[in-house]
Design a protein around this motif. Structure first.
Motif, PDB file in Angstrom:
ATOM      1  N   LEU A  47       0.795  -1.222   0.000  1.00 38.30           N
ATOM      2  CA  LEU A  47       0.000   0.000   0.000  1.00 38.30           C
ATOM      3  C   LEU A  47       0.830   1.276   0.000  1.00 38.30           C
ATOM      4  CD1 LEU A  47      -2.704  -0.996   2.651  1.00 38.30           C
ATOM      5  CD2 LEU A  47      -2.847  -1.196   0.195  1.00 38.30           C
ATOM      6  N   LEU A  48       2.151   1.165   0.048  1.00 38.59           N
ATOM      7  CA  LEU A  48       3.010   2.347   0.165  1.00 38.59           C
ATOM      8  C   LEU A  48       2.767   3.361  -0.941  1.00 38.59           C
ATOM      9  CD1 LEU A  48       6.458   0.898   1.313  1.00 38.59           C
ATOM     10  CD2 LEU A  48       4.924   2.395   2.593  1.00 38.59           C
ATOM     11  N   ILE A  49       2.441   2.860  -2.125  1.00 40.92           N
ATOM     12  CA  ILE A  49       2.344   3.758  -3.284  1.00 40.92           C
ATOM     13  C   ILE A  49       0.940   4.323  -3.478  1.00 40.92           C
ATOM     14  CG2 ILE A  49       4.241   2.691  -4.553  1.00 40.92           C
ATOM     15  CD1 ILE A  49       2.121   1.065  -6.082  1.00 40.92           C
ATOM     16  N   ASP A  50      -0.003   3.985  -2.577  1.00 37.49           N
ATOM     17  CA  ASP A  50      -1.387   4.406  -2.782  1.00 37.49           C
ATOM     18  C   ASP A  50      -1.933   5.076  -1.525  1.00 37.49           C
ATOM     19  OD1 ASP A  50      -4.059   4.714  -3.481  1.00 37.49           O
ATOM     20  OD2 ASP A  50      -4.099   2.839  -4.607  1.00 37.49           O
ATOM     21  N   ASP A  51      -2.059   6.420  -1.562  1.00 37.07           N
ATOM     22  CA  ASP A  51      -2.546   7.136  -0.390  1.00 37.07           C
ATOM     23  C   ASP A  51      -4.069   7.162  -0.299  1.00 37.07           C
ATOM     24  OD1 ASP A  51      -3.066   8.771  -2.503  1.00 37.07           O
ATOM     25  OD2 ASP A  51      -2.088  10.561  -1.688  1.00 37.07           O
ATOM     26  N   LYS A  52      -4.761   6.543  -1.287  1.00 35.77           N
ATOM     27  CA  LYS A  52      -6.218   6.479  -1.251  1.00 35.77           C
ATOM     28  C   LYS A  52      -6.715   5.223  -0.539  1.00 35.77           C
ATOM     29  CE  LYS A  52      -7.005   9.166  -5.471  1.00 35.77           C
ATOM     30  NZ  LYS A  52      -7.562   9.145  -6.841  1.00 35.77           N
ATOM     31  N   ILE A  53      -5.787   4.433  -0.044  1.00 37.51           N
ATOM     32  CA  ILE A  53      -6.143   3.187   0.641  1.00 37.51           C
ATOM     33  C   ILE A  53      -5.472   3.183   2.011  1.00 37.51           C
ATOM     34  CG2 ILE A  53      -5.960   0.677   0.597  1.00 37.51           C
ATOM     35  CD1 ILE A  53      -5.981   0.823  -2.450  1.00 37.51           C
ATOM     36  N   THR A 101      -9.769  -1.736  -6.179  1.00 39.39           N
ATOM     37  CA  THR A 101     -10.094  -2.288  -7.490  1.00 39.39           C
ATOM     38  C   THR A 101     -10.032  -3.803  -7.424  1.00 39.39           C
ATOM     39  OG1 THR A 101      -7.792  -2.255  -8.221  1.00 39.39           O
ATOM     40  CG2 THR A 101      -9.107  -0.249  -8.620  1.00 39.39           C
ATOM     41  N   GLN A 102     -10.596  -4.482  -8.432  1.00 43.27           N
ATOM     42  CA  GLN A 102     -10.543  -5.943  -8.459  1.00 43.27           C
ATOM     43  C   GLN A 102      -9.104  -6.434  -8.564  1.00 43.27           C
ATOM     44  OE1 GLN A 102     -14.875  -6.759 -10.555  1.00 43.27           O
ATOM     45  NE2 GLN A 102     -13.205  -8.073 -11.104  1.00 43.27           N
ATOM     46  N   SER A 103      -8.275  -5.736  -9.331  1.00 43.97           N
ATOM     47  CA  SER A 103      -6.877  -6.167  -9.466  1.00 43.97           C
ATOM     48  C   SER A 103      -6.140  -6.000  -8.134  1.00 43.97           C
ATOM     49  CB  SER A 103      -6.172  -5.380 -10.572  1.00 43.97           C
ATOM     50  OG  SER A 103      -6.174  -3.994 -10.289  1.00 43.97           O
ATOM     51  N   PHE A 104      -6.444  -4.915  -7.406  1.00 48.57           N
ATOM     52  CA  PHE A 104      -5.822  -4.732  -6.093  1.00 48.57           C
ATOM     53  C   PHE A 104      -6.266  -5.839  -5.141  1.00 48.57           C
ATOM     54  CE2 PHE A 104      -6.214  -3.212  -1.722  1.00 48.57           C
ATOM     55  CZ  PHE A 104      -4.908  -2.837  -1.453  1.00 48.57           C
ATOM     56  N   ASN A 105      -7.564  -6.123  -5.113  1.00 42.88           N
ATOM     57  CA  ASN A 105      -8.082  -7.177  -4.233  1.00 42.88           C
ATOM     58  C   ASN A 105      -7.441  -8.526  -4.554  1.00 42.88           C
ATOM     59  OD1 ASN A 105      -9.751  -5.262  -3.112  1.00 42.88           O
ATOM     60  ND2 ASN A 105     -11.558  -5.870  -4.280  1.00 42.88           N
ATOM     61  N   LYS A 106      -7.241  -8.789  -5.833  1.00 41.26           N
ATOM     62  CA  LYS A 106      -6.603 -10.042  -6.246  1.00 41.26           C
ATOM     63  C   LYS A 106      -5.164 -10.103  -5.742  1.00 41.26           C
ATOM     64  CE  LYS A 106      -5.876 -12.936 -10.332  1.00 41.26           C
ATOM     65  NZ  LYS A 106      -5.995 -13.017 -11.804  1.00 41.26           N
ATOM     66  N   ASN A 107      -4.452  -8.966  -5.808  1.00 44.03           N
ATOM     67  CA  ASN A 107      -3.073  -8.919  -5.291  1.00 44.03           C
ATOM     68  C   ASN A 107      -3.041  -9.160  -3.791  1.00 44.03           C
ATOM     69  OD1 ASN A 107      -2.040  -8.379  -7.827  1.00 44.03           O
ATOM     70  ND2 ASN A 107      -2.034  -6.157  -7.540  1.00 44.03           N
ATOM     71  N   VAL A 108      -4.046  -8.599  -3.084  1.00 46.09           N
ATOM     72  CA  VAL A 108      -4.130  -8.821  -1.637  1.00 46.09           C
ATOM     73  C   VAL A 108      -4.325 -10.303  -1.337  1.00 46.09           C
ATOM     74  CG1 VAL A 108      -5.570  -8.429   0.412  1.00 46.09           C
ATOM     75  CG2 VAL A 108      -4.949  -6.511  -1.068  1.00 46.09           C
ATOM     76  N   LYS A 109      -5.243 -10.944  -2.060  1.00 48.22           N
ATOM     77  CA  LYS A 109      -5.491 -12.372  -1.839  1.00 48.22           C
ATOM     78  C   LYS A 109      -4.216 -13.185  -2.062  1.00 48.22           C
ATOM     79  CE  LYS A 109      -8.100 -16.357  -3.540  1.00 48.22           C
ATOM     80  NZ  LYS A 109      -9.029 -16.888  -4.556  1.00 48.22           N
ATOM     81  N   GLU A 110      -3.511 -12.893  -3.148  1.00 54.99           N
ATOM     82  CA  GLU A 110      -2.273 -13.629  -3.439  1.00 54.99           C
ATOM     83  C   GLU A 110      -1.244 -13.421  -2.337  1.00 54.99           C
ATOM     84  OE1 GLU A 110      -1.212 -12.199  -7.285  1.00 54.99           O
ATOM     85  OE2 GLU A 110      -2.683 -13.471  -8.339  1.00 54.99           O
ATOM     86  N   MET A 111      -1.151 -12.186  -1.819  1.00 55.03           N
ATOM     87  CA  MET A 111      -0.190 -11.910  -0.753  1.00 55.03           C
ATOM     88  C   MET A 111      -0.576 -12.637   0.529  1.00 55.03           C
ATOM     89  SD  MET A 111       1.289  -8.297   0.616  1.00 55.03           S
ATOM     90  CE  MET A 111       2.459  -8.229  -0.735  1.00 55.03           C
ATOM     91  N   VAL A 112      -1.882 -12.688   0.839  1.00 57.11           N
ATOM     92  CA  VAL A 112      -2.347 -13.386   2.043  1.00 57.11           C
ATOM     93  C   VAL A 112      -1.943 -14.854   1.992  1.00 57.11           C
ATOM     94  CG1 VAL A 112      -4.386 -14.191   3.296  1.00 57.11           C
ATOM     95  CG2 VAL A 112      -4.267 -11.814   2.517  1.00 57.11           C
TER      96      VAL A 112
END
Length: 735
Positions: A667-673, A701-712
């Motif tokens: 999340l470092l690069i996104d100040d909206k989250i 976004t869906q792509s962000f959520n997908k990245n979160v799932k993969e990281m989890v």
């Protein structure tokens, strides 16, 4: 020609949630299609398991060690091309597995071997002349009975009804005079309903129906006050669809509402209405699904899962009481039926109608942005008045030394209604007798051993119950800590209300509708019919009684504790409070008699309660949307909840802290989250599992959520067997 197939196997394992390539045997080349269910060998032991063909290839780069499909199970594909698109949509949007999404669109129970129920019926073999040595009694008698009732009887029927010898029947079968054939038994509701005649429409209803039919838009919100005739609008739309040879799905939020909807729609359209909800048996749901699949019905009514019924010619999807949270699933896939309906409106070029007197803030916000077309029904049918709503400050009742469940005004109103032989609904959104039990000497609270939650006392049966894991124990008057006898029950639930009514109004007939009284299959319908037929004077219930139900003799509604939903740790608590009060108030005065509503609260100045008193949804919306915007809550953001649970608390804390560090780097690069936590859940332990959570809020976004799932899953891959993972987008609650 396609020689290879991409197959998803029937496995819950997240590691196996991918498409595996198989060779198509020569006998199936040209006959195997996307959507077919197949048997495939899998794993080192080549165990034969079910799979679904998701892709077909003419050639592939890597041919080495590919296994071959063992068998094509069904003659026709079980998954259509549009189903496949819906499956991929759910997988991306709700971060679920292929197989979880597939199970929603295929016939219920099919993977567990559920089939049509058949009975072996007896028929006359018309190709054989009945003659010879068997042409005598008792065989002539048996033959004649079967001939007169061709296909009506099984062998056991004949034995039981006519006291015929089974061996004589078998002898006729053996010689070919009688033949056996399997006959499918229909396991759906064939009950006859009283005709529900078409009603004259108000000018407002006609305008709404005409606008929906003639509009080139696909999403509509009918904001109709309680009693404004939304159901009649739905019926006219369904009738229009049938006339156009199109189908309609109607969703209701509570199974408790389905008996009334079924009664009305089957009374209007006959038995060819499919019903689909979780209280049906697996066999009944299987048969109803196939009735839709085989184009036997054009109309279906059901709870959330009915959105997946396999209609191919949809005209309308109607979602009644659209504000209800029950349209969102809490189990995988964590889908929202409203979002599925919107996606299907594109797939099938159909229209979606959302109906409510108190639309969700998210839906109304979208109507203001013109994403959904807003239509209003501002008047009750027959120009009936909305019931007068009175707010009672329970602090004043205490000052006047009234420690009863009922305020003085509610008591007098109940007495008056009972004297007039009118009916009453009392609403309390908490079941049980007492909310917790404690010792007045040492302060000990009876808690569940498995969960971080107090036990609820149930007077009927004299037991304590955990409403999370289901554990029960016998109630005791002795404190386990100090051994004193100063054990007392605190708080109230619907069971205690029922007992209080019986003490205060001993002549009144009382029934209760909550989770404890509706566990049996037909209990909803039995309670509904009993109250409708005026076999009871007072109906006590949880939110099951707060919406949709239409009883013309109900003139008084009492809300016993309006504060319960306000005290929830949820950003939607004010919204839920306004909706519940407005909805349950709408149960009063629906006939020719005037209605009255009394709301008891300790927080009479709360804006949701004050605006509910005036039925001022627009005013409430303006107040609430300002707060949502200031706090950056939906609809101005999305929320993603990550909940981890484990029996090993130390392991859990260590891993969720590591996960939080990794997520923050994402999340470092996104100040909206923003990321909140990790912290223990509000209920920090359920069924022996400790629970911690991380909340992510912002423009997800869906792509962000997908990245979160993969990281989890990457972070937790070493402890996957010891820690449960729950990821939910815009969850119903954060408890």
């Amino acid at each position: 020609m396609f020689k290879y197939a991409g197959v998803v196997i029937n496995s819950e394992s997240i590691q196996l949630d991918k498409i595996f390539t198989y060779v198509i045997p020569s006998e199936y080349i040209g006959k195997l299609h996307i959507g077919h269910r197949v048997k495939v060998p899998f794993g080192k032991g080549n165990k034969i398991i079910d799979g679904f063909v998701m892709e077909l290839y003419e050639d592939i780069l890597e041919h080495h060690k590919l296994k071959e499909i063992s068998k094509v199970i069904d003659e026709k594909p079980m998954i259509s091309q549009k189903d496949l698109e819906l499956i991929n949509f759910m997988k991306d949007k709700y971060l679920c597995s292929y197989i979880d999404a597939i199970k929603l669109v295929i016939a219920p129970g099919i993977l567990e071997g559920k089939k049509h129920k058949t009975l072996e019926k007896l028929y006359i073999n018309t190709e054989v002349v009945f003659q010879g040595k068997l042409y005598k009694e008792p065989y002539i008698n048996i033959y004649k009975i079967i001939e007169d009732n061709n296909g009506s009887f099984t062998r056991s029927d004949l034995v039981n009804l006519y006291h015929i010898s089974l061996s004589s029947i078998n002898t006729l079968i053996k010689h070919g005079y009688i033949i056996k054939q399997d006959s499918v038994v229909q396991r759906y509701n064939v009950k006859q309903y009283t005709s529900y005649h078409k009603k004259s429409l108000t000018e407002d209803q006609e305008k709404v129906i005409s606008h929906i039919i003639n509009s080139n838009k696909s999403l509509f919100l009918i904001k109709g006050i309680t009693g404004s005739g939304k159901t009649e609008v739905y019926m006219n739309l369904a009738e229009h669809a049938m006339n156009m040879d199109k189908s309609t799905i109607i969703l209701v939020p509570e199974i408790a509402l389905t008996p009334q909807m079924i009664e009305r729609f089957k009374g209007r359209f006959g038995k060819d209405v499919a019903v689909f909800h979780s209280k049906l048996s697996d066999g009944e749901r299987h048969d109803e699904w196939h009735r839709v699949k085989n184009n036997k019905v054009k109309l279906a009514i059901g709870a959330r899962s009915a959105i997946f019924l396999p209609f191919t010619d949809l005209g309308f999807i109607i979602i009644d009481e659209e504000h209800e949270s029950s349209y969102k699933s809490d189990s995988n896939p964590k889908y929202n039926a409203k979002e599925i309906a919107e996606y299907k409106s594109v797939l099938y070029n159909c229209k979606v109608i959302l109906g409510s007197a108190t639309p969700s803030i998210d839906t109304f916000y979208r109507s203001e942005k013109s994403e959904i077309e807003l239509l209003r029904l501002n008047n009750r049918v027959d120009s009936a008045e909305l019931p007068k709503l009175t707010i009672i400050d329970m602090r004043d009742e205490l000052k006047n030394n009234n420690k009863s469940i009922f305020s003085a005004e509610l008591y007098e109103a109940m007495k008056e209604s009972l004297d007039k032989k009118e009916q009453i609904i009392l609403f309390l959104n908490r079941r049980g007798f007492s909310t917790f039990v404690s010792c007045r000497k040492c302060g000990y609270v009876f808690k569940c051993d498995n969960c971080d939650i107090s036990l609820t006392y149930h007077w009927s049966g004299n037991y304590l119950s955990c409403h999370y894991c289901g554990k029960t124990m016998k109630a005791t008057n002795t404190c386990p800590s100090c051994k004193s006898n100063y054990v007392k029950h605190f708080g109230i639930g619907t069971e205690k209300v029922e007992a209080a009514i019986k003490r205060t109004f001993p002549e009144a007939r009382v029934i209760r509708m909550d989770l404890d009284t509706t566990r049996k299959k037909n209990s909803y319908e039995d309670i509904y019919n009993s109250f409708k037929n005026q076999e009871a004077d007072i109906l006590v219930g949880t939110q099951m009684v707060a919406k949709g139900l239409d009883f013309h003799n109900v003139t008084l509604v009492g809300v016993l504790a309006a504060d319960l939903s306000l005290n929830l740790p949820d950003y939607r608590s004010n919204e839920k409070t306004f909706q519940l009060i407005t909805q349950v108030a709408g149960r009063a005065g629906r006939g020719r008699k005037k209605g009255r509503v009394i709301v008891q609260t300790y927080l009479p100045d709360n804006y949701s309660i004050k605006l509910a008193q005036k039925y001022d949804y627009d005013g409430f919306y303006r107040e609430e949307i300002k707060i949502r915007k200031d706090m950056n809550y939906p609809p101005f953001s999305k929320i993603l909840s990550i909940t981890l649970s484990s029996k090993n608390e130390d392991l859990l804390i260590k891993n969720i802290q590591n996960l939080a560090i990794n997520l923050r780097s994402l999340l470092l690069i996104d100040d909206k989250i923003e990321i909140l936590g990790p912290t223990p859940c509000i209920i920090s332990k359920i069924n022996e599992f400790f629970r911690w959570q991380i909340i992510i809020k912002g423009q997800l976004t869906q792509s962000f959520n997908k990245n979160v799932k993969e990281m989890v899953y990457e972070t937790l891959k070493e402890v996957y067997n010891d820690i449960r993972i729950n990821i939910d987008i815009n969850p119903n609650n954060l408890v």
